[in-house]
Design an enzyme around this catalytic site. Structure first.
Site, PDB file in Angstrom:
ATOM      1  N   GLU A 239       1.000  -1.603  -1.829  1.00 32.89           N
ATOM      2  CA  GLU A 239       1.060  -0.178  -1.658  1.00 32.89           C
ATOM      3  C   GLU A 239       2.416   0.380  -1.863  1.00 32.89           C
ATOM      4  OE1 GLU A 239      -1.470   1.561  -0.992  1.00 32.89           O
ATOM      5  OE2 GLU A 239      -3.016   0.218   0.213  1.00 32.89           O
TER       6      GLU A 239
ATOM      7  N   HIS B 101       1.467   0.380   7.557  1.00 30.61           N
ATOM      8  CA  HIS B 101      -0.064   0.709   7.307  1.00 30.61           C
ATOM      9  C   HIS B 101      -0.837  -0.254   7.957  1.00 30.61           C
ATOM     10  CE1 HIS B 101      -3.840   0.843   5.004  1.00 30.61           C
ATOM     11  NE2 HIS B 101      -3.398  -0.237   4.253  1.00 30.61           N
TER      12      HIS B 101
ATOM     13  N   HIS C 228      -5.116  -1.562   9.384  1.00 31.80           N
ATOM     14  CA  HIS C 228      -6.770  -1.228   9.172  1.00 31.80           C
ATOM     15  C   HIS C 228      -6.867  -1.040  10.514  1.00 31.80           C
ATOM     16  CE1 HIS C 228      -7.188  -3.188   4.744  1.00 31.80           C
ATOM     17  NE2 HIS C 228      -6.400  -2.080   4.863  1.00 31.80           N
TER      18      HIS C 228
HETATM   19  O1  2HA Z   1      -1.853  -4.474   2.014  1.00 35.52           O
HETATM   20  O2  2HA Z   1      -4.049  -3.005   3.055  1.00 35.52           O
HETATM   21  O3  2HA Z   1      -4.282  -1.252   1.292  1.00 35.52           O
HETATM   22  C1  2HA Z   1      -3.099  -4.733   1.767  1.00 35.52           C
HETATM   23  C2  2HA Z   1      -3.672  -3.516   2.084  1.00 35.52           C
HETATM   24  C3  2HA Z   1      -3.703  -2.412   1.054  1.00 35.52           C
HETATM   25 ZN    ZN Z   2      -5.116  -1.277   3.387  1.00 31.94          ZN
END
Ligand code: 2HA
Ligand code: ZN
Length: 280
Positions: free
Chosen positions: A133, A156, A158
């Site tokens: 990313e 970032h 999830h």
């Molecule tokens: O780093 O989360 O979006 C791996 C991810 C890609």
């Molecule tokens: Zn990701």
């Protein structure tokens, strides 16, 4: 002259011992562990960048230009001669928590802003390359610099609870998503007053998601990428993590209420107005 390879390797190894960098490695380990424990970083999920340019004197930066060089498809002129700690591509947050230095990559942006150098941290390992990313991180980091924002970190992850919400038809708009999140707990409005920017599904790692993220982070501290995850900015990694944590708390309260088969009431308009009037 700095040129010989041993001196370059010693220099890069010493970097992780630098007194300003060591505490950041501690923060990286802590937040990576939280992300793993929350289940927000399965396999190699999640990534971050930390602008550490202020830890260096301008003349120290010249050395970084001697390390392996990788052109960027797009220029970031305002990132000229900046340096970032970036999570390595393919690395796992649970490994990052145990040994940050081995899972991080030091990225130095060239004078023109159109290439980066990887300042290798460990001569015994094949060097770690930056997160997939990277283009979104660089775009956001450049915007933070342009706006002279105090934020130095882009994170970032999830965030399962928020990803789940983006699968539900009622939350396909920013307005409905934020109205629900603010309604679930008074501190969500307090700590995330601008709410989250919502980005319709876009392939991660692309210029398209970088551009969409940039536009939303102009007036939000966090965006939700539909059906993928979140990206937050903060002055420290802990700040960026906290924003995700607060939104996830609201999302969990909502989902927990729904799991009883009943609809949560949410805070009333006057309760929300009271919070706005008292704290903002
Ligand atoms: O780093 O989360 O979006 C791996 C991810 C890609
Ligand atoms: Zn990701």
């Amino acid at each position: 002259m700095i040129g010989n390879i041993d001196s370059l390797l010693n220099f890069s190894n010493d970097l992780f011992q630098k007194k300003e960098i060591k505490p950041v490695l501690g923060q990286v380990a802590g937040v990576a562990q939280y992300l793993w424990e929350r289940g927000w970083a399965e396999r190699n999920a999640g990534n971050f960048s930390v602008n550490i340019t202020s830890f260096f004197q301008d003349r120290e930066l010249d050395r970084f230009a001697l390390y392996p060089f990788f052109p960027l498809t797009k220029g970031y002129p305002d990132l000229s001669r900046t340096i970032f700690l970036v999570s390595g591509t393919g690395t796992r947050m649970r490994d990052m928590a145990a040994s940050p230095a081995e899972n991080l990559c030091l990225v130095y942006i060239s004078d023109t802003g159109s290439a980066y150098h990887i300042v290798t941290g460990n001569p015994d390992c094949e060097y770690v390359k930056p997160t997939s990313e990277l283009v979104t991180h660089l775009a956001v980091q450049q915007q933070l610099l342009q706006k002279k924002s105090p934020e130095k970190v882009v994170l970032h992850a999830h965030v399962t609870e928020l990803i789940a919400l983006t699968q539900l038809p009622p939350f396909k708009t920013e307005e409905s998503l934020n109205a629900m999140l603010w309604g679930m707990h008074p501190e969500t409005l307090l700590f995330v007053p601008a709410g989250a920017g919502l980005i319709p599904y876009t392939l991660a790692g692309t210029e398209q998601i970088a551009t969409a993220t940039l536009a939303k982070l102009d007036h939000h501290k966090v965006v939700v990428w539909e059906k993928h995850g979140c990206m937050a900015v903060g002055q420290t990694l802990a700040d960026a993590f906290d924003i995700l944590d607060i939104l996830a708390k609201s999302a969990r309260i909502y989902l927990l209420c729904k799991s009883t088969g009943m609809e949560p009431e949410g805070l009333t308009e006057s309760q929300l107005a009271e919070i706005r009037a008292t704290f903002h």
